[in-house]
Design a protein around this motif. Structure first.
Motif, PDB file in Angstrom:
ATOM      1  N   TYR A 117       0.835  -1.198   0.000  1.00 21.84           N
ATOM      2  CA  TYR A 117       0.000   0.000   0.000  1.00 21.84           C
ATOM      3  C   TYR A 117       0.873   1.252   0.000  1.00 21.84           C
ATOM      4  CZ  TYR A 117      -3.799  -3.176   1.313  1.00 21.84           C
ATOM      5  OH  TYR A 117      -4.716  -4.193   1.330  1.00 21.84           O
ATOM      6  N   LEU A 118       1.971   1.219   0.791  1.00 24.24           N
ATOM      7  CA  LEU A 118       2.865   2.376   0.851  1.00 24.24           C
ATOM      8  C   LEU A 118       3.468   2.669  -0.519  1.00 24.24           C
ATOM      9  CD1 LEU A 118       4.356   4.585   2.388  1.00 24.24           C
ATOM     10  CD2 LEU A 118       6.131   2.900   2.935  1.00 24.24           C
ATOM     11  N   TYR A 119       3.878   1.630  -1.230  1.00 29.90           N
ATOM     12  CA  TYR A 119       4.429   1.852  -2.569  1.00 29.90           C
ATOM     13  C   TYR A 119       3.427   2.620  -3.430  1.00 29.90           C
ATOM     14  CZ  TYR A 119       8.027  -1.685  -1.488  1.00 29.90           C
ATOM     15  OH  TYR A 119       9.073  -2.387  -0.927  1.00 29.90           O
ATOM     16  N   GLN A 120       2.167   2.230  -3.350  1.00 30.67           N
ATOM     17  CA  GLN A 120       1.135   2.942  -4.117  1.00 30.67           C
ATOM     18  C   GLN A 120       0.996   4.381  -3.635  1.00 30.67           C
ATOM     19  OE1 GLN A 120      -2.647   0.734  -4.835  1.00 30.67           O
ATOM     20  NE2 GLN A 120      -1.675  -0.875  -3.629  1.00 30.67           N
ATOM     21  N   GLU A 121       0.983   4.554  -2.307  1.00 33.08           N
ATOM     22  CA  GLU A 121       0.830   5.901  -1.740  1.00 33.08           C
ATOM     23  C   GLU A 121       1.975   6.818  -2.166  1.00 33.08           C
ATOM     24  OE1 GLU A 121      -1.554   6.752   1.481  1.00 33.08           O
ATOM     25  OE2 GLU A 121      -2.598   5.774  -0.172  1.00 33.08           O
ATOM     26  N   LEU A 122       3.154   6.254  -2.337  1.00 36.18           N
ATOM     27  CA  LEU A 122       4.312   7.041  -2.771  1.00 36.18           C
ATOM     28  C   LEU A 122       4.314   7.282  -4.280  1.00 36.18           C
ATOM     29  CD1 LEU A 122       7.104   5.357  -0.610  1.00 36.18           C
ATOM     30  CD2 LEU A 122       6.070   7.606  -0.236  1.00 36.18           C
ATOM     31  N   GLY A 123       3.339   6.701  -4.980  1.00 37.67           N
ATOM     32  CA  GLY A 123       3.249   6.893  -6.428  1.00 37.67           C
ATOM     33  C   GLY A 123       4.139   5.973  -7.225  1.00 37.67           C
ATOM     34  N   CYS A 124       4.570   4.875  -6.623  1.00 36.38           N
ATOM     35  CA  CYS A 124       5.442   3.926  -7.328  1.00 36.38           C
ATOM     36  C   CYS A 124       4.623   3.011  -8.243  1.00 36.38           C
ATOM     37  CB  CYS A 124       6.196   3.046  -6.334  1.00 36.38           C
ATOM     38  SG  CYS A 124       7.368   3.914  -5.275  1.00 36.38           S
ATOM     39  N   LYS A 125       5.218   2.610  -9.339  1.00 38.41           N
ATOM     40  CA  LYS A 125       4.734   1.465 -10.079  1.00 38.41           C
ATOM     41  C   LYS A 125       5.397   0.231  -9.467  1.00 38.41           C
ATOM     42  CE  LYS A 125       6.056   2.785 -14.203  1.00 38.41           C
ATOM     43  NZ  LYS A 125       6.189   2.801 -15.690  1.00 38.41           N
ATOM     44  N   THR A 126       4.734  -0.910  -9.591  1.00 33.95           N
ATOM     45  CA  THR A 126       5.328  -2.127  -9.043  1.00 33.95           C
ATOM     46  C   THR A 126       5.306  -3.247 -10.075  1.00 33.95           C
ATOM     47  OG1 THR A 126       3.196  -2.831  -8.113  1.00 33.95           O
ATOM     48  CG2 THR A 126       4.666  -1.590  -6.674  1.00 33.95           C
ATOM     49  N   ALA A 127       6.281  -4.120  -9.945  1.00 31.13           N
ATOM     50  CA  ALA A 127       6.346  -5.334 -10.769  1.00 31.13           C
ATOM     51  C   ALA A 127       6.922  -6.437  -9.902  1.00 31.13           C
ATOM     52  CB  ALA A 127       7.208  -5.108 -12.002  1.00 31.13           C
ATOM     53  N   VAL A 128       6.176  -7.495  -9.753  1.00 32.84           N
ATOM     54  CA  VAL A 128       6.571  -8.634  -8.909  1.00 32.84           C
ATOM     55  C   VAL A 128       6.925  -8.146  -7.499  1.00 32.84           C
ATOM     56  CG1 VAL A 128       7.819 -10.820  -8.929  1.00 32.84           C
ATOM     57  CG2 VAL A 128       7.621  -9.495 -11.035  1.00 32.84           C
ATOM     58  N   GLY A 129       6.145  -7.203  -7.000  1.00 33.46           N
ATOM     59  CA  GLY A 129       6.345  -6.701  -5.644  1.00 33.46           C
ATOM     60  C   GLY A 129       7.438  -5.673  -5.498  1.00 33.46           C
ATOM     61  N   MET A 130       8.149  -5.360  -6.590  1.00 35.69           N
ATOM     62  CA  MET A 130       9.259  -4.411  -6.525  1.00 35.69           C
ATOM     63  C   MET A 130       8.784  -3.018  -6.938  1.00 35.69           C
ATOM     64  SD  MET A 130      11.874  -6.214  -5.568  1.00 35.69           S
ATOM     65  CE  MET A 130      13.311  -5.276  -6.070  1.00 35.69           C
ATOM     66  N   PRO A 131       9.160  -1.974  -6.185  1.00 34.36           N
ATOM     67  CA  PRO A 131       8.738  -0.612  -6.535  1.00 34.36           C
ATOM     68  C   PRO A 131       9.663   0.014  -7.584  1.00 34.36           C
ATOM     69  CG  PRO A 131       9.997  -0.560  -4.501  1.00 34.36           C
ATOM     70  CD  PRO A 131       9.914  -2.007  -4.913  1.00 34.36           C
ATOM     71  N   PHE A 132       9.069   0.872  -8.417  1.00 38.63           N
ATOM     72  CA  PHE A 132       9.829   1.651  -9.393  1.00 38.63           C
ATOM     73  C   PHE A 132       9.268   3.063  -9.422  1.00 38.63           C
ATOM     74  CE2 PHE A 132      10.146  -2.742 -10.772  1.00 38.63           C
ATOM     75  CZ  PHE A 132      11.497  -2.874 -11.058  1.00 38.63           C
ATOM     76  N   LYS A 133      10.137   4.001  -9.661  1.00 35.27           N
ATOM     77  CA  LYS A 133       9.684   5.391  -9.724  1.00 35.27           C
ATOM     78  C   LYS A 133       8.914   5.651 -11.011  1.00 35.27           C
ATOM     79  CE  LYS A 133      12.704   8.105  -6.708  1.00 35.27           C
ATOM     80  NZ  LYS A 133      13.663   9.235  -6.642  1.00 35.27           N
ATOM     81  N   ASP A 134       7.890   6.524 -10.892  1.00 38.99           N
ATOM     82  CA  ASP A 134       7.093   6.954 -12.026  1.00 38.99           C
ATOM     83  C   ASP A 134       7.176   8.476 -12.101  1.00 38.99           C
ATOM     84  OD1 ASP A 134       5.458   6.768 -14.203  1.00 38.99           O
ATOM     85  OD2 ASP A 134       3.679   6.078 -13.129  1.00 38.99           O
ATOM     86  N   VAL A 135       6.380   9.074 -12.970  1.00 40.89           N
ATOM     87  CA  VAL A 135       6.476  10.510 -13.212  1.00 40.89           C
ATOM     88  C   VAL A 135       6.111  11.336 -11.977  1.00 40.89           C
ATOM     89  CG1 VAL A 135       4.117  10.723 -14.111  1.00 40.89           C
ATOM     90  CG2 VAL A 135       5.866  12.353 -14.837  1.00 40.89           C
ATOM     91  N   ALA A 136       5.229  10.810 -11.124  1.00 41.79           N
ATOM     92  CA  ALA A 136       4.811  11.566  -9.940  1.00 41.79           C
ATOM     93  C   ALA A 136       5.069  10.778  -8.660  1.00 41.79           C
ATOM     94  CB  ALA A 136       3.338  11.941 -10.041  1.00 41.79           C
ATOM     95  N   THR A 137       6.179  10.061  -8.629  1.00 38.71           N
ATOM     96  CA  THR A 137       6.586   9.325  -7.424  1.00 38.71           C
ATOM     97  C   THR A 137       7.356  10.259  -6.494  1.00 38.71           C
ATOM     98  OG1 THR A 137       6.818   7.320  -8.762  1.00 38.71           O
ATOM     99  CG2 THR A 137       7.822   7.297  -6.578  1.00 38.71           C
ATOM    100  N   SER A 138       7.150  10.102  -5.196  1.00 37.81           N
ATOM    101  CA  SER A 138       7.939  10.880  -4.234  1.00 37.81           C
ATOM    102  C   SER A 138       9.422  10.663  -4.509  1.00 37.81           C
ATOM    103  CB  SER A 138       7.608  10.443  -2.803  1.00 37.81           C
ATOM    104  OG  SER A 138       6.245  10.640  -2.520  1.00 37.81           O
ATOM    105  N   ASP A 139      10.192  11.725  -4.442  1.00 36.55           N
ATOM    106  CA  ASP A 139      11.624  11.618  -4.725  1.00 36.55           C
ATOM    107  C   ASP A 139      12.380  11.006  -3.560  1.00 36.55           C
ATOM    108  OD1 ASP A 139      11.803  13.124  -7.385  1.00 36.55           O
ATOM    109  OD2 ASP A 139      10.714  14.527  -6.111  1.00 36.55           O
ATOM    110  N   SER A 140      11.927  11.324  -2.356  1.00 38.34           N
ATOM    111  CA  SER A 140      12.552  10.790  -1.144  1.00 38.34           C
ATOM    112  C   SER A 140      11.478  10.640  -0.080  1.00 38.34           C
ATOM    113  CB  SER A 140      13.663  11.721  -0.637  1.00 38.34           C
ATOM    114  OG  SER A 140      14.755  11.775  -1.538  1.00 38.34           O
ATOM    115  N   ILE A 141      11.826   9.936   1.002  1.00 44.02           N
ATOM    116  CA  ILE A 141      10.932   9.837   2.149  1.00 44.02           C
ATOM    117  C   ILE A 141      11.652  10.334   3.389  1.00 44.02           C
ATOM    118  CG2 ILE A 141       9.583   7.942   1.168  1.00 44.02           C
ATOM    119  CD1 ILE A 141      11.055   6.047   3.065  1.00 44.02           C
ATOM    120  N   PHE A 142      10.864  10.754   4.371  1.00 37.66           N
ATOM    121  CA  PHE A 142      11.392  11.268   5.634  1.00 37.66           C
ATOM    122  C   PHE A 142      10.829  10.418   6.761  1.00 37.66           C
ATOM    123  CE2 PHE A 142      10.612  14.256   9.267  1.00 37.66           C
ATOM    124  CZ  PHE A 142      11.936  14.395   9.657  1.00 37.66           C
ATOM    125  N   LEU A 143      11.716   9.859   7.569  1.00 39.69           N
ATOM    126  CA  LEU A 143      11.339   9.010   8.705  1.00 39.69           C
ATOM    127  C   LEU A 143      11.830   9.647  10.000  1.00 39.69           C
ATOM    128  CD1 LEU A 143      12.305   5.505   7.298  1.00 39.69           C
ATOM    129  CD2 LEU A 143      10.064   6.032   8.276  1.00 39.69           C
TER     130      LEU A 143
END
Length: 760
Positions: free
Chosen positions: A440-466
């Motif tokens: 769900y987080l991958y989707q929330e960050l705007g990632c595309k996924t393939a076989v469970g792996m996230p990939f950046k897309d045109v509107a994916t967050s560039d970084s995350i802050f923890l």
């Protein structure tokens, strides 16, 4: 040779002192002397009012340098660059409402009913008045609507409503004179009021004299209206629009803020020639950056000419929802933050009643910032250390933050943790990284996924802050972070957290003062340094950023300082020291209202990004709850960057707010067009309800959808009609085909089966 008249040049020379750009106000004695000279000369020049263009004492030419020669260089654009002070403006009467700095900011809207529908318009105006609006504008296309306006005015009076009405006029000087009998205010557009020839034919002017020789028809069209407004004590708005400059102005000045200002000044000169001063200015554009520059330029010109006419603020065709509110907050909020603006309209593609809340809220925030009204605001502004403001309001340039450079020892590509066109950093929590949540987080960050792996897309967050890092014992969370880092997503974590439990390839965040004390030493496993600054740092401390060479700076201004002024100081020091490190605005909020979030981000961050100050945004929700999803905050952050003309991640829509001229259901049609074309980053689509808001208002658009007759649509490519009179039920499909024809279409990408399964 252009004729200005020796008297005009003499007045100009007397009325302006020598000031540098952004200089402080003149002394009271100098201002009084200049004002007296100006008033005296005006009386002399208008004892017998001019009736021809040749007799009018026009403002000296900017293009030839005559204005600089007569009045000195352009100077300040606001009362005070370090203390929010409302620009001093005269009182302009509009029935029971008064515009000007001695009065509250006027909140206004525009009716969407057909003006010929007298009863329907009366009911809508009453709803707007009950909501809290101070003024309502109605459209007047011809004599039928002028007669209807009189009945509307009479009907409102009978029902006990004295809210002023403004007639919106285009192309119809004679009708404007008729409707002046009925309403309190007339809005004229210099781009088409006197020039019904709405074309984009390029004219060639060999000299300034050729250009000004065409002023006679402007005078012929305007003089009767000015005389009537003066006689009846009617108010006027000289409302220039970026997209509807006349072909004459476009050919001489180009599609520029300068052209907008000069167009308005010509019409103001005609008003002043008749000793008529009951008018306000507006400089609207759908592009907030153009809008801000135009208003500032006009304000600066009025300062050097010793004019004090009020300003009506608005971003035209802002759109709907959070995007429309965001874009309006960027443009209007930036100007209000400097004390400019006496009346506000937020133009949304929604019913007019829904414009009140953002309009009122912007006015409230602006009033709260005034140093002479709010001691706490004055204290925060005074607490900002002294600095010199060197911004040039006559042009726009954006500070280009540097991307982190790759080093041989790097195991990930750190250059991808930021984007050169503007970055979005998303705040996440360790819980979101748990095995059951991570997809769900991958989707929330705007990632595309393939076989469970996230990939950046045109509107994916560039970084995350923890704020907190998942325990090294949490294998699933650590794997998720590793996968994000492998696709160039930065993981920004406070250094003290990394010292407790190292995270490979994290970006260690330190307070600038701590980083200086540690000489930039990183915790084990960290790949780069990031520093937080608060605006309280000394100039020497800020200079240390160069030696520390962090990947990025988070700017989170102390609550004890004015965010606007402290941020401007930081960027001035970085510019002076040629420090190119990317600066991300770290915005903390506890609001639970999406509209309020859009307004806050637009006013507080957009007012800096619109000056080119900043390289992105990190929005962090604070307090006991986080009402907004990561996805919503991410999309809102990208909307801010797009509204500030930094990074396009979706189709840009220029959508008029609807009025009595609209020839189709604007809200429904706009929704259909957004559904069909909203996935095209870099493409701008204009949706205009009628030809008045047609090709001219679409100055920034690639494609246009314009109502021309009931049930008929014209489609535009740029400013050229390429499909005429398409049936409305076929027009959206026709627009899609047109975009394809010009090679700007791409099919929507289908979500992977895996993502769909997870969402289910």
């Amino acid at each position: 040779m252009v004729k200005y008249g020796t008297l005009a040049l003499a007045v100009a020379a007397l009325s302006v002192s020598n000031v540098d750009a952004f200089a402080g106000p003149r002394s009271a004695a100098a201002s009084a002397s200049a004002s007296a000279a100006s008033s005296s000369a005006l009386r002399m020049s208008t004892e017998t009012y001019p009736t021809t263009a040749e007799d009018i004492l026009w403002t000296p030419s900017w293009k030839t340098g005559a204005r600089d020669e007569a009045m000195g260089p352009i100077g300040k654009y606001c009362e005070d660059l370090h203390r929010v002070t409302r620009r001093k403006t005269r009182t302009v009467n509009c029935g029971p409402v008064k515009f000007g700095s001695d009065h509250p900011i006027v909140r206004q809207t525009m009716a969407t009913t057909a003006t010929a529908d007298v009863d329907g318009t009366i009911e809508q105006v009453m709803r707007c008045a009950d909501k809290g609006f101070d003024l309502v504008r109605i459209t007047v296309q011809g004599r039928r609507e002028a007669n209807a306006a009189a009945k509307i005015r009479e009907g409102l009076f009978k029902k006990g409503y004295d809210i002023p009405l403004c007639a919106d006029m285009h192309f119809q000087p004679v009708v404007a004179q008729l409707v002046a009998d009925a309403v309190e205010k007339i809005r004229i557009n210099p781009g088409n009021f006197a020039d019904g020839r709405k074309d984009f034919e390029e004219k060639v002017y060999e000299s300034e004299a050729d250009y000004v020789s065409e002023r006679e028809y402007l005078v012929e069209a305007m003089l009767p209206l000015v005389e009537k407004c003066k006689k009846l004590d009617r108010c006027m708005r000289i409302g220039t629009n970026h997209g509807s400059l006349s072909s004459r102005v476009l050919s001489f000045y180009g599609d520029t803020p300068r052209g907008m200002v000069e167009s308005a000044l010509e019409f103001a000169d005609i008003c002043r020639s008749q000793d008529y001063h009951n008018f306000v200015f507006s400089m609207k554009a759908s592009n907030p950056l153009v809008m801000v520059q135009s208003y500032r330029l006009l304000a600066a010109e009025m300062y050097r000419m010793d004019w004090d006419y009020p300003l009506h603020l608005g971003v035209t065709e802002a759109g709907e929802g959070e995007d429309g509110r965001m874009k309006s907050a960027v443009g209007i909020g930036t100007l209000l933050a400097d004390g400019l603006g006496d009346t506000v309209r937020v133009s949304l593609t929604e019913d007019p009643e829904f414009e009140y809340e953002p309009c009122n809220r912007l006015a409230e925030i602006a009033t709260d910032r005034l140093a002479d009204r709010n001691p706490e605001s004055a204290k925060r502004q005074a607490a900002v250390p002294a600095y010199t403001d060197t911004r040039d309001i006559t042009t726009f340039s954006r500070r280009q933050g540097a991307l982190p450079e790759k080093r041989e020892s790097d195991t990930i590509d750190v250059s991808g943790v930021l984007n050169e066109n503007g970055s979005v950093i998303s705040a996440v929590t360790p819980d979101m990284l748990k095995e059951e949540n991570v997809q769900y987080l991958y989707q929330e960050l705007g990632c595309k996924t393939a076989v469970g792996m996230p990939f950046k897309d045109v509107a994916t967050s560039d970084s995350i802050f923890l704020r907190e890092v998942p325990s090294s014992d949490d294998a699933a969370a650590r794997t998720a972070l590793r996968r994000l880092a492998e696709v160039n997503m930065g993981i920004v974590v406070p250094a003290e957290e990394l010292e407790k439990d190292p995270l490979p390839n994290a970006i260690a965040l330190m307070e600038l003062t701590d980083a200086i004390a540690k000489d930039g030493a990183l915790p084990a496993g960290a790949v780069r340094l990031a520093v937080t600054i608060h605006g309280t740092e000394s100039e020497d401390e800020l200079k240390k950023i160069r030696d520390l060479d962090p990947a990025l700076v988070l700017l989170r201004v102390s609550d004890d300082l004015s965010n606007l002024h402290a941020s401007r100081r930081v960027f001035e020091i970085l510019k002076a020291e040629d420090i190119a490190t990317s600066v991300i605005h770290h915005f903390q909020t506890d609001t639970a209202e999406s509209d309020e979030l859009a307004l806050q981000m637009g006013m507080k961050i957009g007012s800096l990004l619109s000056d080119g100050a900043g390289d992105g945004v990190l929005v962090e929700q604070i307090g006991d709850s986080a009402p907004f999803s990561v996805d919503f905050v991410r999309r809102t952050s990208f909307s801010l960057l797009q509204g500030c003309r930094m990074r396009n991640t979706k189709t840009e829509f220029v959508s008029c707010p609807s009025c009595g001229r609209t020839l189709f259901d604007l809200q429904e049609t706009t929704a259909k067009i957004q559904e069909s074309t909203g996935h095209l980053p870099g493409v701008t689509v204009a949706v205009m309800g009628c030809i008045v808001n047609g090709p001219g208002e679409m100055a920034d658009a690639d494609f246009g959808y314009v109502g021309t007759l009931p049930g008929k649509i014209d489609l535009y490519y740029g400013k050229e009609v390429v499909r005429k009179s398409i049936p409305e039920d076929e027009a959206v499909d026709g627009l899609v085909e047109l975009i394809k024809e010009y090679g700007m279409w791409k099919d929507k990408e289908e979500e992977s089966e895996e993502v769909e399964a997870v969402a289910a």
